[in-house]
Write a protein that holds these residues in place. Sequence first.
Motif, PDB file in Angstrom:
ATOM      1  N   VAL A 117       0.836  -1.203   0.000  1.00  0.00           N
ATOM      2  CA  VAL A 117       0.000   0.000   0.000  1.00  0.00           C
ATOM      3  C   VAL A 117       0.874   1.258   0.000  1.00  0.00           C
ATOM      4  O   VAL A 117       0.572   2.230  -0.699  1.00  0.00           O
ATOM      5  N   ALA A 118       1.982   1.244   0.730  1.00  0.00           N
ATOM      6  CA  ALA A 118       2.893   2.396   0.730  1.00  0.00           C
ATOM      7  C   ALA A 118       3.464   2.623  -0.668  1.00  0.00           C
ATOM      8  O   ALA A 118       3.587   3.767  -1.119  1.00  0.00           O
ATOM      9  N   ARG A 119       3.779   1.558  -1.365  1.00  0.00           N
ATOM     10  CA  ARG A 119       4.323   1.688  -2.721  1.00  0.00           C
ATOM     11  C   ARG A 119       3.249   2.142  -3.706  1.00  0.00           C
ATOM     12  O   ARG A 119       3.533   2.910  -4.629  1.00  0.00           O
ATOM     13  N   ILE A 120       2.020   1.676  -3.524  1.00  0.00           N
ATOM     14  CA  ILE A 120       0.918   2.147  -4.376  1.00  0.00           C
ATOM     15  C   ILE A 120       0.695   3.635  -4.128  1.00  0.00           C
ATOM     16  O   ILE A 120       0.471   4.411  -5.071  1.00  0.00           O
ATOM     17  N   ALA A 121       0.770   4.062  -2.871  1.00  0.00           N
ATOM     18  CA  ALA A 121       0.645   5.488  -2.555  1.00  0.00           C
ATOM     19  C   ALA A 121       1.740   6.280  -3.263  1.00  0.00           C
ATOM     20  O   ALA A 121       1.471   7.325  -3.873  1.00  0.00           O
ATOM     21  N   ALA A 122       2.969   5.794  -3.205  1.00  0.00           N
ATOM     22  CA  ALA A 122       4.079   6.479  -3.865  1.00  0.00           C
ATOM     23  C   ALA A 122       3.853   6.573  -5.366  1.00  0.00           C
ATOM     24  O   ALA A 122       4.110   7.621  -5.981  1.00  0.00           O
ATOM     25  N   LEU A 123       3.354   5.501  -5.962  1.00  0.00           N
ATOM     26  CA  LEU A 123       3.090   5.498  -7.400  1.00  0.00           C
ATOM     27  C   LEU A 123       2.018   6.520  -7.754  1.00  0.00           C
ATOM     28  O   LEU A 123       2.189   7.333  -8.669  1.00  0.00           O
ATOM     29  N   GLU A 124       0.914   6.486  -7.040  1.00  0.00           N
ATOM     30  CA  GLU A 124      -0.179   7.418  -7.335  1.00  0.00           C
ATOM     31  C   GLU A 124       0.267   8.868  -7.131  1.00  0.00           C
ATOM     32  O   GLU A 124      -0.016   9.731  -7.951  1.00  0.00           O
ATOM     33  N   ILE A 125       0.954   9.136  -6.053  1.00  0.00           N
ATOM     34  CA  ILE A 125       1.418  10.495  -5.766  1.00  0.00           C
ATOM     35  C   ILE A 125       2.375  10.977  -6.858  1.00  0.00           C
ATOM     36  O   ILE A 125       2.266  12.109  -7.347  1.00  0.00           O
ATOM     37  N   THR A 126       3.284  10.120  -7.270  1.00  0.00           N
ATOM     38  CA  THR A 126       4.250  10.496  -8.301  1.00  0.00           C
ATOM     39  C   THR A 126       3.583  10.761  -9.639  1.00  0.00           C
ATOM     40  O   THR A 126       3.829  11.789 -10.287  1.00  0.00           O
ATOM     41  N   VAL A 127       2.759   9.832 -10.072  1.00  0.00           N
ATOM     42  CA  VAL A 127       2.146   9.974 -11.394  1.00  0.00           C
ATOM     43  C   VAL A 127       1.229  11.189 -11.442  1.00  0.00           C
ATOM     44  O   VAL A 127       1.234  11.936 -12.427  1.00  0.00           O
ATOM     45  N   ALA A 147      11.675   6.562 -10.469  1.00  0.00           N
ATOM     46  CA  ALA A 147      10.963   5.699 -11.416  1.00  0.00           C
ATOM     47  C   ALA A 147      11.404   4.243 -11.276  1.00  0.00           C
ATOM     48  O   ALA A 147      10.567   3.335 -11.310  1.00  0.00           O
ATOM     49  N   ALA A 148      12.695   4.005 -11.089  1.00  0.00           N
ATOM     50  CA  ALA A 148      13.181   2.631 -10.926  1.00  0.00           C
ATOM     51  C   ALA A 148      12.578   1.988  -9.673  1.00  0.00           C
ATOM     52  O   ALA A 148      12.236   0.803  -9.680  1.00  0.00           O
ATOM     53  N   GLY A 149      12.419   2.766  -8.614  1.00  0.00           N
ATOM     54  CA  GLY A 149      11.800   2.249  -7.399  1.00  0.00           C
ATOM     55  C   GLY A 149      10.312   1.984  -7.554  1.00  0.00           C
ATOM     56  O   GLY A 149       9.741   1.145  -6.858  1.00  0.00           O
ATOM     57  N   LEU A 150       9.670   2.698  -8.482  1.00  0.00           N
ATOM     58  CA  LEU A 150       8.233   2.550  -8.711  1.00  0.00           C
ATOM     59  C   LEU A 150       7.892   1.492  -9.762  1.00  0.00           C
ATOM     60  O   LEU A 150       6.756   1.025  -9.823  1.00  0.00           O
ATOM     61  N   LEU A 151       8.856   1.142 -10.586  1.00  0.00           N
ATOM     62  CA  LEU A 151       8.576   0.263 -11.728  1.00  0.00           C
ATOM     63  C   LEU A 151       7.923  -1.068 -11.344  1.00  0.00           C
ATOM     64  O   LEU A 151       6.932  -1.457 -11.975  1.00  0.00           O
ATOM     65  N   PRO A 152       8.380  -1.797 -10.318  1.00  0.00           N
ATOM     66  CA  PRO A 152       7.694  -3.052  -9.974  1.00  0.00           C
ATOM     67  C   PRO A 152       6.216  -2.845  -9.621  1.00  0.00           C
ATOM     68  O   PRO A 152       5.353  -3.631 -10.026  1.00  0.00           O
ATOM     69  N   THR A 153       5.913  -1.771  -8.903  1.00  0.00           N
ATOM     70  CA  THR A 153       4.520  -1.493  -8.543  1.00  0.00           C
ATOM     71  C   THR A 153       3.728  -1.062  -9.769  1.00  0.00           C
ATOM     72  O   THR A 153       2.574  -1.471  -9.949  1.00  0.00           O
ATOM     73  N   ALA A 154       4.344  -0.270 -10.627  1.00  0.00           N
ATOM     74  CA  ALA A 154       3.674   0.155 -11.863  1.00  0.00           C
ATOM     75  C   ALA A 154       3.344  -1.049 -12.739  1.00  0.00           C
ATOM     76  O   ALA A 154       2.274  -1.089 -13.366  1.00  0.00           O
ATOM     77  N   VAL A 157       0.242  -2.706 -11.100  1.00  0.00           N
ATOM     78  CA  VAL A 157      -0.971  -1.899 -11.277  1.00  0.00           C
ATOM     79  C   VAL A 157      -1.337  -1.790 -12.749  1.00  0.00           C
ATOM     80  O   VAL A 157      -2.491  -1.978 -13.135  1.00  0.00           O
ATOM     81  N   GLY A 158      -0.342  -1.493 -13.587  1.00  0.00           N
ATOM     82  CA  GLY A 158      -0.602  -1.285 -15.007  1.00  0.00           C
ATOM     83  C   GLY A 158      -1.079  -2.518 -15.742  1.00  0.00           C
ATOM     84  O   GLY A 158      -1.833  -2.421 -16.706  1.00  0.00           O
ATOM     85  N   LEU A 159      -0.639  -3.681 -15.289  1.00  0.00           N
ATOM     86  CA  LEU A 159      -1.026  -4.912 -15.967  1.00  0.00           C
ATOM     87  C   LEU A 159      -2.224  -5.598 -15.307  1.00  0.00           C
ATOM     88  O   LEU A 159      -2.630  -6.676 -15.727  1.00  0.00           O
ATOM     89  N   SER A 160      -2.795  -4.958 -14.287  1.00  0.00           N
ATOM     90  CA  SER A 160      -4.006  -5.497 -13.650  1.00  0.00           C
ATOM     91  C   SER A 160      -5.229  -4.879 -14.329  1.00  0.00           C
ATOM     92  O   SER A 160      -5.110  -4.095 -15.262  1.00  0.00           O
ATOM     93  N   ASP A 161      -6.380  -5.220 -13.848  1.00  0.00           N
ATOM     94  CA  ASP A 161      -7.614  -4.632 -14.374  1.00  0.00           C
ATOM     95  C   ASP A 161      -8.028  -3.418 -13.561  1.00  0.00           C
ATOM     96  O   ASP A 161      -9.206  -3.089 -13.471  1.00  0.00           O
ATOM     97  N   ASP A 162      -7.068  -2.732 -12.941  1.00  0.00           N
ATOM     98  CA  ASP A 162      -7.333  -1.582 -12.088  1.00  0.00           C
ATOM     99  C   ASP A 162      -7.846  -0.411 -12.929  1.00  0.00           C
ATOM    100  O   ASP A 162      -7.122   0.091 -13.788  1.00  0.00           O
TER     101      ASP A 162
END
Length: 190
Positions: A117-127, A147-154, A157-162
């Motif tokens: 959840v912390a990483r998802i927060a970081a991704l959403e905040i950054t994007v 971006a390198a730190g966010l890539l696994p979470t991206a 999220v990006g490849l899910s049906d979110d």
Amino acid sequence: MSAEPAPAGLVAGLDVLQRALDYTRGTLATITCADVDRPTPCAGWSLADLLAHMEDALDAFAEAAEGAVGLSSAAPSPLEQRVQRLEVKACGLLTSWMSARAPYVDVGGHPLPVDTVARIAALEITVHGWDVGRATGRGGPLPERLAAGLLPTALQVGLSDDPRFAPPVPVDVRAPAAVHVLALLGRRAT
């Protein structure tokens, strides 16, 4: 009596979250009153709409640090106040996560690991920080280390049906991590 340690993996997630907040605070500083009605990369959203969403997201992520996410919505306010509130909430968010101790966050009845959840927060905040910079025309690129730190979470999220982000767009496999992160969330870096 010693304090309970942070859940495993959360420290690394907090580092990414701190960098995300720093980046986004920089893009928020580019906003002027003339920008409020500008379109954003989020289809159909003005900058005012995006800022309202960002404030709601910061509230939800702060609640998540306590172990559960509820539904909240910030009342609309003038642009200057909204940007100030976003900055204050961003600082408060990091403080909340630094004291998080629950190993899971209840998200609509689904337990997720707190570091996820912390990483998802970081991704959403950054994007969305990047979206703000695109709307004002004065934002910088995503820092490559962030971006390198966010890539696994991206990727997750990006490849899910979110439905929270646009579908991924094609990108050259040799592109930098920042381009991949944005592409996975339906954005073109150029």
